[in-house]
Design a protein around this motif. Structure first.
Motif, PDB file in Angstrom:
ATOM      1  N   SER A  67     -22.469  -5.329 -14.505  1.00  0.00           N
ATOM      2  CA  SER A  67     -23.671  -4.264 -14.507  1.00  0.00           C
ATOM      3  C   SER A  67     -24.593  -4.363 -13.473  1.00  0.00           C
ATOM      4  N   THR A  70     -23.066  -3.643 -10.086  1.00  0.00           N
ATOM      5  CA  THR A  70     -22.979  -2.120  -9.681  1.00  0.00           C
ATOM      6  C   THR A  70     -24.263  -1.484  -9.564  1.00  0.00           C
ATOM      7  N   HIS A  71     -25.292  -1.936 -10.456  1.00  0.00           N
ATOM      8  CA  HIS A  71     -26.577  -1.533 -10.052  1.00  0.00           C
ATOM      9  C   HIS A  71     -27.152  -1.676  -8.646  1.00  0.00           C
ATOM     10  N   ASN A  74     -25.877   0.419  -6.135  1.00  0.00           N
ATOM     11  CA  ASN A  74     -26.004   1.886  -6.334  1.00  0.00           C
ATOM     12  C   ASN A  74     -24.835   2.607  -6.680  1.00  0.00           C
ATOM     13  N   GLN A  75     -23.644   1.834  -7.380  1.00  0.00           N
ATOM     14  CA  GLN A  75     -22.409   2.521  -7.831  1.00  0.00           C
ATOM     15  C   GLN A  75     -22.337   2.372  -9.316  1.00  0.00           C
ATOM     16  N   TYR A  77     -23.063   3.653 -13.597  1.00  0.00           N
ATOM     17  CA  TYR A  77     -22.949   4.876 -14.369  1.00  0.00           C
ATOM     18  C   TYR A  77     -24.179   5.793 -13.883  1.00  0.00           C
ATOM     19  N   LYS A  78     -24.077   6.949 -13.683  1.00  0.00           N
ATOM     20  CA  LYS A  78     -25.317   7.908 -13.691  1.00  0.00           C
ATOM     21  C   LYS A  78     -25.221   8.983 -14.796  1.00  0.00           C
ATOM     22  N   PRO A  79     -26.066   8.946 -15.622  1.00  0.00           N
ATOM     23  CA  PRO A  79     -26.125   9.905 -16.643  1.00  0.00           C
ATOM     24  C   PRO A  79     -26.290  11.302 -16.049  1.00  0.00           C
ATOM     25  N   THR A  80     -25.880  12.335 -17.001  1.00  0.00           N
ATOM     26  CA  THR A  80     -26.279  13.807 -16.461  1.00  0.00           C
ATOM     27  C   THR A  80     -27.418  14.044 -16.804  1.00  0.00           C
ATOM     28  N   LYS A  81     -28.120  15.095 -16.299  1.00  0.00           N
ATOM     29  CA  LYS A  81     -29.562  15.560 -16.822  1.00  0.00           C
ATOM     30  C   LYS A  81     -29.387  15.840 -18.277  1.00  0.00           C
ATOM     31  N   LEU A  84     -29.844  12.515 -19.914  1.00  0.00           N
ATOM     32  CA  LEU A  84     -31.393  11.788 -19.790  1.00  0.00           C
ATOM     33  C   LEU A  84     -32.269  12.532 -20.736  1.00  0.00           C
TER      34      LEU A  84
END
Length: 90
Positions: A67, A70-71, A74-75, A77-81, A84
């Motif tokens: 984790s 990947t952080h 910058n790869q 998981y990107k949560p949706t708005k 968040l």
């Protein structure tokens, strides 16, 4: 970590217990024979046990390492708005 004698602890038991629980700082109590014990809040004890469990689990440590990788790249998981917003509204 503060250290006191068992006599000091016994004479001021209530205040030392309250201080330990509110400050979240363990207290080392020493006996005449040189033996010692630690006084800490139950919440702090449980937190320590959880940390030890994670540190002793190679699979959890591998997940944390992956984790972090990947952080940093910058790869991750990107949560949706909406996700968040749900998280920040807690």
């Amino acid at each position: 970590m503060n250290s006191i004698s068992v006599n000091q602890f016994r004479d001021n038991l209530k205040s030392y217990v309250e201080q330990t629980a509110s400050d979240h700082e363990p207290l080392k109590v020493t006996r005449r024979a040189g033996e010692a014990f630690i006084v800490m809040s139950a919440d702090d004890w449980e937190r320590e046990q959880e940390t030890l469990h994670v540190l002793q689990s190679s699979s959890l440590m591998n997940q944390i390492s992956e984790s972090l990788g990947t952080h940093k790249s910058n790869q991750g998981y990107k949560p949706t708005k909406e996700q968040l917003d749900e998280i920040t509204s807690l």
